[in-house]
Design an enzyme around this catalytic site. Structure first.
Site, mmCIF file in Angstrom:
data_model
loop_
_atom_site.group_PDB
_atom_site.id
_atom_site.type_symbol
_atom_site.label_atom_id
_atom_site.label_comp_id
_atom_site.label_asym_id
_atom_site.label_seq_id
_atom_site.Cartn_x
_atom_site.Cartn_y
_atom_site.Cartn_z
ATOM 1 N N CYS A 172 -8.877 -10.188 10.940
ATOM 2 C CA CYS A 172 -7.583 -10.749 11.317
ATOM 3 C C CYS A 172 -7.555 -11.013 12.823
ATOM 4 O O CYS A 172 -6.831 -11.874 13.292
ATOM 5 C CB CYS A 172 -6.469 -9.801 10.921
ATOM 6 S SG CYS A 172 -6.761 -8.145 11.499
ATOM 7 N N GLU B 273 1.659 -6.229 8.004
ATOM 8 C CA GLU B 273 0.696 -6.732 8.993
ATOM 9 C C GLU B 273 -0.032 -7.913 8.377
ATOM 10 O O GLU B 273 -0.649 -7.784 7.322
ATOM 11 C CB GLU B 273 -0.258 -5.612 9.419
ATOM 12 C CG GLU B 273 0.434 -4.574 10.292
ATOM 13 C CD GLU B 273 1.144 -5.190 11.509
ATOM 14 O OE1 GLU B 273 0.580 -6.077 12.159
ATOM 15 O OE2 GLU B 273 2.286 -4.792 11.798
HETATM 16 P P1 NAD Z 1 -3.898 -11.250 0.550
HETATM 17 O O1 NAD Z 1 -2.545 -11.410 1.115
HETATM 18 O O2 NAD Z 1 -4.419 -12.289 -0.355
HETATM 19 O O3 NAD Z 1 -3.972 -9.886 -0.286
HETATM 20 C C1 NAD Z 1 -3.605 -8.640 0.292
HETATM 21 C C2 NAD Z 1 -3.148 -7.709 -0.807
HETATM 22 O O4 NAD Z 1 -1.936 -8.204 -1.364
HETATM 23 C C3 NAD Z 1 -4.142 -7.593 -1.956
HETATM 24 O O5 NAD Z 1 -4.215 -6.246 -2.368
HETATM 25 C C4 NAD Z 1 -3.498 -8.450 -3.025
HETATM 26 O O6 NAD Z 1 -3.858 -8.085 -4.328
HETATM 27 C C5 NAD Z 1 -2.044 -8.173 -2.772
HETATM 28 N N1 NAD Z 1 -1.114 -9.153 -3.368
HETATM 29 C C6 NAD Z 1 -1.336 -10.449 -3.644
HETATM 30 N N2 NAD Z 1 -0.250 -10.996 -4.207
HETATM 31 C C7 NAD Z 1 0.693 -10.033 -4.269
HETATM 32 C C8 NAD Z 1 2.029 -9.987 -4.751
HETATM 33 N N3 NAD Z 1 2.636 -11.040 -5.283
HETATM 34 N N4 NAD Z 1 2.705 -8.825 -4.635
HETATM 35 C C9 NAD Z 1 2.125 -7.731 -4.087
HETATM 36 N N5 NAD Z 1 0.850 -7.718 -3.646
HETATM 37 C C10 NAD Z 1 0.142 -8.853 -3.734
HETATM 38 O O7 NAD Z 1 -4.876 -10.993 1.785
HETATM 39 P P2 NAD Z 1 -6.449 -10.750 1.782
HETATM 40 O O8 NAD Z 1 -7.149 -12.010 1.437
HETATM 41 O O9 NAD Z 1 -6.791 -9.527 1.009
HETATM 42 O O10 NAD Z 1 -6.710 -10.387 3.316
HETATM 43 C C11 NAD Z 1 -6.876 -11.345 4.298
HETATM 44 C C12 NAD Z 1 -5.603 -11.543 5.091
HETATM 45 O O11 NAD Z 1 -5.182 -10.304 5.628
HETATM 46 C C13 NAD Z 1 -5.769 -12.466 6.288
HETATM 47 O O12 NAD Z 1 -4.638 -13.285 6.408
HETATM 48 C C14 NAD Z 1 -5.860 -11.493 7.458
HETATM 49 O O13 NAD Z 1 -5.512 -12.051 8.700
HETATM 50 C C15 NAD Z 1 -4.922 -10.432 7.024
HETATM 51 N N6 NAD Z 1 -5.175 -9.152 7.701
HETATM 52 C C16 NAD Z 1 -4.290 -8.748 8.655
HETATM 53 C C17 NAD Z 1 -4.523 -7.570 9.338
HETATM 54 C C18 NAD Z 1 -3.574 -7.086 10.386
HETATM 55 O O14 NAD Z 1 -3.685 -5.937 10.817
HETATM 56 N N7 NAD Z 1 -2.628 -7.897 10.825
HETATM 57 C C19 NAD Z 1 -5.658 -6.811 9.041
HETATM 58 C C20 NAD Z 1 -6.531 -7.263 8.042
HETATM 59 C C21 NAD Z 1 -6.278 -8.434 7.377
#
Ligand code: NAD
Length: 517
Positions: free
Chosen positions: A320, A286
């Site tokens: 989001c 997501e």
């Molecule tokens: P992010 O993608 O930076 O991080 C999300 C998670 O991924 C964190 O735990 C991070 O440590 C991990 N991560 C980062 N690099 C990784 C890698 N190489 N391998 C595995 N894991 C890794 O996102 P964020 O800043 O925490 O959250 C904001 C984003 O999330 C926005 O784009 C928002 O729209 C989205 N979001 C979507 C939903 C939905 O339901 N669609 C809900 C909430 C947030």
């Protein structure tokens, strides 16, 4: 068995009693700031001197707590612990597994103000936003518990003479849960517990910006006495811990919520078969959004302005589902803009640990820099009508002023890219037809809303507005569990519909069993 599922109700913080309870909870949390929390691997608490420090985004000299940064070896150990716990947990009666969730929900409900206060400190949620996040976590647990009981009876099938046939659901194995910071309890807990109740064993890798919420949640899991290895917590960097979890041959499912870039990277990794792997990894992804509210010429402009301001600026635009684009039919643009500005200019902003404001700080310096960079881009791409300048309290906290640009072109960067902060782009459309095509012109498809009184337009939006969550005559944020199952189309994700009736099946295998008599 359990009573039927009902969503938690919210409190009204303008009333003395809820406000008093929140202040008490904030005082309690203040007395517990600065503590250190371990990782949990196979039921053991693992710490080292390499720490991740969590600060209050609205008061950056205040340390909320510290956690141990897990190493690649810790992540490996967590996978082995989950794998070892799987045979017993997968055979545990689904109703027993469901009871664990109901117990966790009961503990959270008793401590709802305290958890909300932790969120206020760690990610700067205002009081109602924090309370809603905790309430949603409780909803996920209560709902998924009941869903598992329902699904434990199997899916049903057509009778066949001389045979007994069943379609049953089976747990899958080790699930890596990788969660974002913006719903640090609801999404993290919902993703973790959905995997657990379906009989899988989990490693949770929370976002670096919200480790303390996850540590506090894991304290509740400890209180609920899950068997060792069923739930494992590894805090740390995505690039280190996340990479091990997604690339490991024993990982069966990756459950991810976060940005488009990381989601696509994980999708690619999930497709790579590594030595020792004997299944196709399932990836539930997501991702981001560029969510849009369309305002038709024949619509309730007051309601639209109210919905837009709430959806664009609550939690500083860091949902989001947040409205980051308004597409308005040009004949009502000026009226709508004046009503939006009247409301937006009254928004209050401050550190929510000191009082109840409409807005507070964004999550970190990177976010401040990103939104301010988009302010500069916006200055070239549109007409600034609100904000656009650095916040005066920028030195003490990660504050960004609410900003609005109008006369933005549909293809402008501020109309296409996810900004994830309090910056709204307004785009004029010739008519409804044009508005719908602008709404559908980004690569995302998470939430969207249409304000209109025209039945024909409302019906067209049902079919043609390409989003996973469409709202008609209401704002595009604030989905409730099992009321509006949540998940996006296109680059917003795999449309998993968290909090919906199909969700748990994503975490199970369906097995068809046929016995001839
Ligand atoms: P992010 O993608 O930076 O991080 C999300 C998670 O991924 C964190 O735990 C991070 O440590 C991990 N991560 C980062 N690099 C990784 C890698 N190489 N391998 C595995 N894991 C890794 O996102 P964020 O800043 O925490 O959250 C904001 C984003 O999330 C926005 O784009 C928002 O729209 C989205 N979001 C979507 C939903 C939905 O339901 N669609 C809900 C909430 C947030």
């Amino acid at each position: 068995m359990f009573t039927p599922f009902e969503n938690e109700t919210y409190v009204d913080f303008s009333q003395p009693e809820p406000a008093r309870k929140m202040r008490e909870a904030l005082d309690l949390v203040a007395s517990e700031l600065g503590k250190d929390y371990p990782n949990i691997i196979g039921g053991k608490k693992i710490s080292s001197d390499d720490k991740l420090v969590s600060v209050n985004p609205a008061n950056i000299n205040q340390i909320v707590g510290t956690v141990t940064k897990a190493t690649a070896e810790d992540a490996e150990q967590a996978i082995l612990a989950a794998y070892a716990a799987f045979p017993a947990w997968s055979k545990t009666d689904p109703i027993v597994r469901a009871r664990y969730l109901v117990r966790v929900a009961a503990i959270l409900r008793r401590r709802i103000y305290e958890f909300s206060a932790w969120m206020t400190y760690e990610v700067s949620k205002t009081w109602l936003e924090a309370y809603a996040d905790t309430a949603e976590a409780i909803d996920f647990l209560e709902f998924y518990a009941r869903e598992m009981v329902r699904l434990s009876a199997g899916n049903g099938n057509t009778p066949y003479p001389g045979e007994e046939n069943e379609a049953r659901f089976m747990p899958m194995g080790v699930v890596a849960v990788i969660s974002p910071w913006n719903f640090p309890l609801a999404i993290m807990a919902g993703m973790t517990m959905s995997a657990v109740v379906t009989g899988n064993c989990v490693i949770t890798k929370p976002a670096e910006q919200s480790p303390i919420l996850a540590a506090k949640f894991y304290e509740v899991l400890e209180e609920a006495r899950f068997p060792a290895g069923v739930v494992n917590l590894v805090q740390g960097l995505g690039e280190v811990v996340g990479e091990v979890l997604t690339g490991h041959p024993l990982t069966r499912v990756i459950s991810f919520t976060g940005s488009r870039a990381v989601g696509l990277h994980i999708n690619k990794k999930a497709a790579e078969v590594v030595p020792g792997q004997k299944w196709i990894k399932r990836a539930i992804l997501e991702m981001g959004g560029k969510d849009c509210i369309v305002v038709d010429d024949d619509s309730d402009i007051d309601a639209a302005a109210e919905g837009i301001v709430a959806a664009a600026f609550s939690f500083q635009g860091q949902k989001c589902s947040a409205c980051s684009r308004v597409v308005v039919v040009e004949s009502v643009h000026d009226l709508l803009l004046s009503k939006i500005l009247t409301r937006a200019s009254k928004l209050t902003m401050g550190d929510p640990t000191t009082g109840d404001f409409n807005m507070s700080a964004v999550i970190d310096q990177e976010s401040v820099d990103r939104v301010e960079a988009y302010m500069e881009i916006g200055a070239k791409e549109g007409r600034l009508v609100l904000g656009g300048t650095p916040h005066p309290s920028k030195e003490s906290g990660y504050f960004v002023v609410p900003t609005i640009f109008t006369d933005v072109d549909r293809n402008a960067r501020i109309a296409q890219e996810e900004i994830f902060g309090p910056l709204l782009s307004i785009i004029k459309a010739k008519d409804f037809e044009d508005a719908l095509s602008i709404a559908n012109s980004t690569e995302y498809g998470l939430t969207g809303a249409l304000y209109s009184r025209k039945r024909e337009h409302l019906e067209r939006a049902r079919h043609e507005f390409q989003v996973g969550n469409l709202y008609l005559n209401r704002k595009c944020t604030g989905a409730f569990v099992d009321v509006q199952p949540f998940g996006g189309f296109n680059m917003s994700g795999t449309d998993s519909k968290a909090g919906g009736r199909d969700y748990l099946q994503l975490l199970m295998l369906a097995k068809s069993v046929s016995e001839r008599w």
